[in-house]
Scaffold this motif. Structure first.
Motif, short mmCIF file in Angstrom:
data_model
loop_
_atom_site.label_atom_id
_atom_site.label_comp_id
_atom_site.label_asym_id
_atom_site.label_seq_id
_atom_site.Cartn_x
_atom_site.Cartn_y
_atom_site.Cartn_z
N GLY A 138 4.46 -6.76 11.15
CA GLY A 138 5.50 -5.80 10.84
C GLY A 138 6.34 -6.27 9.67
N CYS A 139 6.56 -5.38 8.71
CA CYS A 139 7.32 -5.72 7.51
C CYS A 139 8.38 -4.66 7.23
CB CYS A 139 6.39 -5.82 6.30
SG CYS A 139 5.18 -7.15 6.41
N GLY A 140 9.54 -5.13 6.74
CA GLY A 140 10.64 -4.21 6.45
C GLY A 140 11.21 -4.35 5.06
N THR A 141 10.58 -5.21 4.22
CA THR A 141 11.01 -5.36 2.83
C THR A 141 9.78 -5.51 1.94
OG1 THR A 141 11.08 -7.79 2.85
CG2 THR A 141 13.08 -6.63 3.58
N VAL A 142 9.97 -5.28 0.65
CA VAL A 142 8.87 -5.47 -0.30
C VAL A 142 8.42 -6.93 -0.29
CG1 VAL A 142 8.21 -5.37 -2.73
CG2 VAL A 142 9.62 -3.56 -1.75
N THR A 143 9.35 -7.84 -0.20
CA THR A 143 9.01 -9.27 -0.18
C THR A 143 8.10 -9.58 1.01
OG1 THR A 143 11.10 -9.87 -1.22
CG2 THR A 143 9.95 -11.61 -0.02
N GLU A 144 8.41 -9.03 2.18
CA GLU A 144 7.57 -9.27 3.36
C GLU A 144 6.19 -8.65 3.19
OE1 GLU A 144 10.90 -9.67 6.92
OE2 GLU A 144 9.83 -7.78 6.67
N VAL A 145 6.12 -7.46 2.60
CA VAL A 145 4.83 -6.82 2.37
C VAL A 145 3.97 -7.68 1.45
CG1 VAL A 145 3.65 -4.83 1.35
CG2 VAL A 145 5.66 -4.48 2.79
N VAL A 146 4.55 -8.19 0.38
CA VAL A 146 3.82 -9.05 -0.56
C VAL A 146 3.34 -10.31 0.15
CG1 VAL A 146 4.02 -10.48 -2.63
CG2 VAL A 146 4.97 -8.17 -2.62
N LYS A 147 4.21 -10.91 0.95
CA LYS A 147 3.85 -12.13 1.67
C LYS A 147 2.72 -11.86 2.66
CE LYS A 147 4.38 -16.44 2.94
NZ LYS A 147 4.03 -17.55 2.02
N ALA A 148 2.80 -10.75 3.38
CA ALA A 148 1.75 -10.39 4.35
C ALA A 148 0.42 -10.21 3.63
CB ALA A 148 2.13 -9.12 5.10
N LYS A 149 0.45 -9.57 2.49
CA LYS A 149 -0.76 -9.37 1.69
C LYS A 149 -1.34 -10.71 1.26
CE LYS A 149 -2.35 -6.94 -2.48
NZ LYS A 149 -2.64 -8.11 -3.35
N GLU A 150 -0.49 -11.62 0.80
CA GLU A 150 -0.94 -12.95 0.37
C GLU A 150 -1.56 -13.73 1.54
OE1 GLU A 150 2.56 -14.72 -1.25
OE2 GLU A 150 2.30 -13.79 -3.23
N LEU A 151 -1.05 -13.49 2.74
CA LEU A 151 -1.56 -14.18 3.94
C LEU A 151 -2.84 -13.55 4.48
CD1 LEU A 151 1.84 -14.82 5.76
CD2 LEU A 151 0.32 -16.57 4.82
N GLY A 152 -3.25 -12.43 3.88
CA GLY A 152 -4.53 -11.84 4.26
C GLY A 152 -4.49 -10.62 5.14
N ALA A 153 -3.30 -10.08 5.42
CA ALA A 153 -3.21 -8.88 6.26
C ALA A 153 -3.88 -7.71 5.55
CB ALA A 153 -1.76 -8.57 6.57
N ARG A 154 -4.83 -7.06 6.21
CA ARG A 154 -5.51 -5.89 5.65
C ARG A 154 -4.74 -4.61 5.92
NH1 ARG A 154 -8.81 -10.53 6.09
NH2 ARG A 154 -10.91 -10.13 5.31
N LEU A 155 -3.92 -4.62 6.96
CA LEU A 155 -3.11 -3.47 7.33
C LEU A 155 -1.74 -3.99 7.72
CD1 LEU A 155 -2.86 -0.42 8.03
CD2 LEU A 155 -3.76 -0.96 10.30
N ILE A 156 -0.70 -3.30 7.25
CA ILE A 156 0.67 -3.77 7.47
C ILE A 156 1.47 -2.69 8.18
CG2 ILE A 156 2.82 -4.45 6.33
CD1 ILE A 156 1.01 -5.63 4.08
N LYS A 157 2.18 -3.11 9.21
CA LYS A 157 3.02 -2.20 9.98
C LYS A 157 4.39 -2.06 9.29
CE LYS A 157 5.24 -1.97 14.56
NZ LYS A 157 5.22 -2.51 15.93
N VAL A 158 4.80 -0.85 9.00
CA VAL A 158 6.13 -0.58 8.47
C VAL A 158 7.06 -0.41 9.65
CG1 VAL A 158 7.56 1.05 7.17
CG2 VAL A 158 5.25 0.49 6.36
N PHE A 159 7.99 -1.36 9.81
CA PHE A 159 8.83 -1.35 11.01
C PHE A 159 10.21 -1.92 10.70
CE2 PHE A 159 10.39 -3.12 15.01
CZ PHE A 159 10.25 -2.01 15.85
N PRO A 160 11.26 -1.26 11.22
CA PRO A 160 11.25 -0.02 12.00
C PRO A 160 11.18 1.21 11.10
CG PRO A 160 13.48 -0.89 11.90
CD PRO A 160 12.60 -1.87 11.17
N GLY A 161 10.20 2.07 11.39
CA GLY A 161 9.97 3.24 10.55
C GLY A 161 11.14 4.20 10.52
#
Length: 221
Positions: free
Chosen positions: A118-141
């Motif tokens: 689960g990610c709630g900022t652009v920074t977290e989304v980028v980090k999740a992508k770098e860590l290999g997440a293929r799908l990212i949960k936008v939370f809290p939507g």
């Protein structure tokens, strides 16, 4: 091979476009909800680790899922690698977390199972992508909204996003999310209302799920 299996599961979630999210202490109610969703056409279901009966009830649902190869049963509200291992050993096909916990990326390295942080900022989304997440949960939507998805995809168009929280089974709300660029939506209490659960109105719930699927198909097509 591991990467291919993970990607295949992510593609199944994307094709399904909806991931019902549910927990209840009563195993019979959990099973009834899963059966209703499956009969309505749902192919992916997230059971959440939100109560003392979560593991026991997940095993009941897994017994059903094991008899239906077209159904992917995953576990949500997972906050540690140890928790994920417990449910993976019981057959969970994907692991969803409400937060970005970097150590949990090891799930994908050690199994054939997608890790959906689960990610709630652009920074977290980028980090999740770098860590290999293929799908990212936008939370809290419900806090972030479709505008957040649009903003993220403007700079990271390749990222696959799935909001949970604040997704409503209405044509306007679903259109806003999919127009923003999500590949799927997670939906819990908006889909499984307290009234439907308390009355155990399974036919009413099946109609609600079918109507939601119909709206999503209409939007996507």
């Amino acid at each position: 091979m591991t990467s291919q299996l993970i990607e295949a599961t992510v593609q199944s979630i994307e094709q399904s476009a909806i991931v019902p999210v549910f927990y209840h202490d009563d195993a019979d109610i959990c099973l009834s909800v899963l059966k209703v969703c499956h009969q309505a056409g749902v192919k992916v279901f997230e059971f959440t680790n939100r109560g003392a009966a979560a593991l026991k009830n997940f095993e009941v649902l897994q017994n059903y899922a094991a008899q239906h190869p077209d159904l992917l049963l995953g576990i949500g509200t997972i906050l540690s690698t140890e928790e994920s291992k417990t449910f993976l050993s019981k057959g969970a096909r994907f692991v969803v977390s409400p937060a970005l916990i970097p150590s949990m990326c090891a799930i994908q390295a050690n199994s054939y199972t997608p890790w959906i942080p689960g990610c709630g900022t652009v920074t977290e989304v980028v980090k999740a992508k770098e860590l290999g997440a293929r799908l990212i949960k936008v939370f809290p939507g419900n806090v972030l909204g479709p505008a957040f998805v649009s903003a993220v995809r403007a700079i990271l168009p390749e990222v696959k996003l799935m909001p949970t929280g604040g997704v409503e089974p209405t044509i306007n709300n679903l259109t806003a999310w999919f127009d923003a660029g999500v590949v799927a939506v997670g939906m819990g209490s908006q889909l499984f209302t307290k009234e439907l659960i308390s009355k155990q109105d399974w036919s009413g719930m099946e109609k609600r799920v079918k109507d939601t699927l119909s709206m999503i198909n209409q939007i996507k097509n």
